[in-house]
Design an enzyme around this catalytic site. Sequence first.
Site, PDB file in Angstrom:
ATOM      1  N   LYS A 156       0.575  -1.030   0.383  1.00 14.00           N
ATOM      2  CA  LYS A 156       0.022   0.755  -0.305  1.00 14.00           C
ATOM      3  C   LYS A 156       0.664   1.762   0.203  1.00 14.00           C
ATOM      4  CE  LYS A 156      -4.592   1.026   0.213  1.00 14.00           C
ATOM      5  NZ  LYS A 156      -5.751   0.061  -1.030  1.00 14.00           N
ATOM      6  N   SER A 399      -7.929  -5.715 -10.904  1.00 11.83           N
ATOM      7  CA  SER A 399      -6.815  -4.645 -11.234  1.00 11.83           C
ATOM      8  C   SER A 399      -5.690  -6.899 -11.758  1.00 11.83           C
ATOM      9  CB  SER A 399      -6.369  -4.392  -9.970  1.00 11.83           C
ATOM     10  OG  SER A 399      -6.601  -3.408  -9.710  1.00 11.83           O
TER      11      SER A 399
END
Length: 466
Positions: A156, A399
Amino acid sequence: MARLHAACIRPGHQPAGGILQANLLDNCFYKNYNGVSMTQQSNSYIPSYLNAEDPGPWGIFLQQVDRVEPYLGELGKWVGTLKHPEKILVVDVPVRLDDGSIAHFEGYRVQHSLNCGPGKGGIRYHQDVTLSEVMALSAWMSIKTAVVGLPYGGAKGGIRFNPRDYSKSEVERITRRYINEISDFIGVEKDIPGPDVNTNAQTMAWMMDTYSMNAGKDCPGIVTGKPIAIGGSLGRVEATGRGVFIVGAAAAQDAGLDLCGARICIQGFGNVGSTAARLFTEAGARVIAVQDHTGSVYNPDGLQIDALIEHVAAHGGVAGKPNVQNISNDEFWEVQSDILIPAALEGQIHQGNAGRIRTRIIVEGANGPTTPEADDILANSGIIIVPDVLANAGGVTVSYFEWVQNSANFYWSEEEINQRLETIMDNAYKTLSATASEHRVTLRTAAFITACTRILQVRELRGLYP
């Protein structure tokens, strides 16, 4: 051992929430800081550069891991792997603003686990982003990709600023400088960023272009969530909201709830919330209340979703929508519904409001919207929670499809994308439902049992090097 690769903290600038302790700040200005020691607090490992008294979202993740440790059996000896992010990068992002002044922004990229594959996770732009938050989000990505069986680890990123306060050209320069700073940290087969809060397809295009320019070749697979014209995947824009709908519908069926006429409340009306609202409405449900950063609107007969989407596009939020009832943000949580979808930021359902929630099923469209204390309150009230690590995994699933298509330079139709997404999400839900029944635990605990087992099995098979 976690590594704080570059703590480029400006003198006199304290990260929000006291992220870095004073002793670390005194020693890391403009230096690489390696070998950060870890301290043990209440059976959970808190990195020394976090506030051990208030570890924030990272502390929530640690509590979640602690809860499933008794179910891991022999694999429990590896549980420390989950409590230590593999790599942490903190960077300074200096940018020349439109007025000629130089501003500095704090950027992060965390790779929690690369055991099962390259890191995968979005990049968010928000004024309240903290290292604790990014660490937790990267860890939840590890769990999420393992829950749906993707060959990814968790990562992240984020930049601490409010993009609404800057021009488009300034945001572009911030984006490009940030990617330049982390370019050695990411890679098509190492760590693949994607969009998150306040980032979108245009942001991903800037990131891809910057990385490609530095690499001297076109690298479409370096990010996902790109515009279709430069290698994005059909179906990606709606993927997270569609995944929320798929598992929400499955949970409703398990609970004997007919979606036709079911009452839906949604917190957050961005891409995820609005897509879920439209799909539930098409299935015959009524979206009766919506809350976003501008306020809360309510109509017991059902809101007109297309009109609400148009209003938000024109006015920036749901507030001011004509022909609806405005309610307070506190009242929103008390609206009686069949399905509640928190699709905003983390920590929205907490000890202070969980007892007032009146719904049958919560489907977590956001990352970490429910605190562990609230989890217990809701479970004791008989409310079913479809956890974020499954409910919003539609985005990372598509994704993955995008990344595969970029690698093969062969692209699928939107119908193929949606069919593959539904198959993966539906199978993942069935697995968690069966695990929950077997162990007599909540779906969240079942998700962590499933994901942690998969991650730690890989860790045990790979062993330690050297």
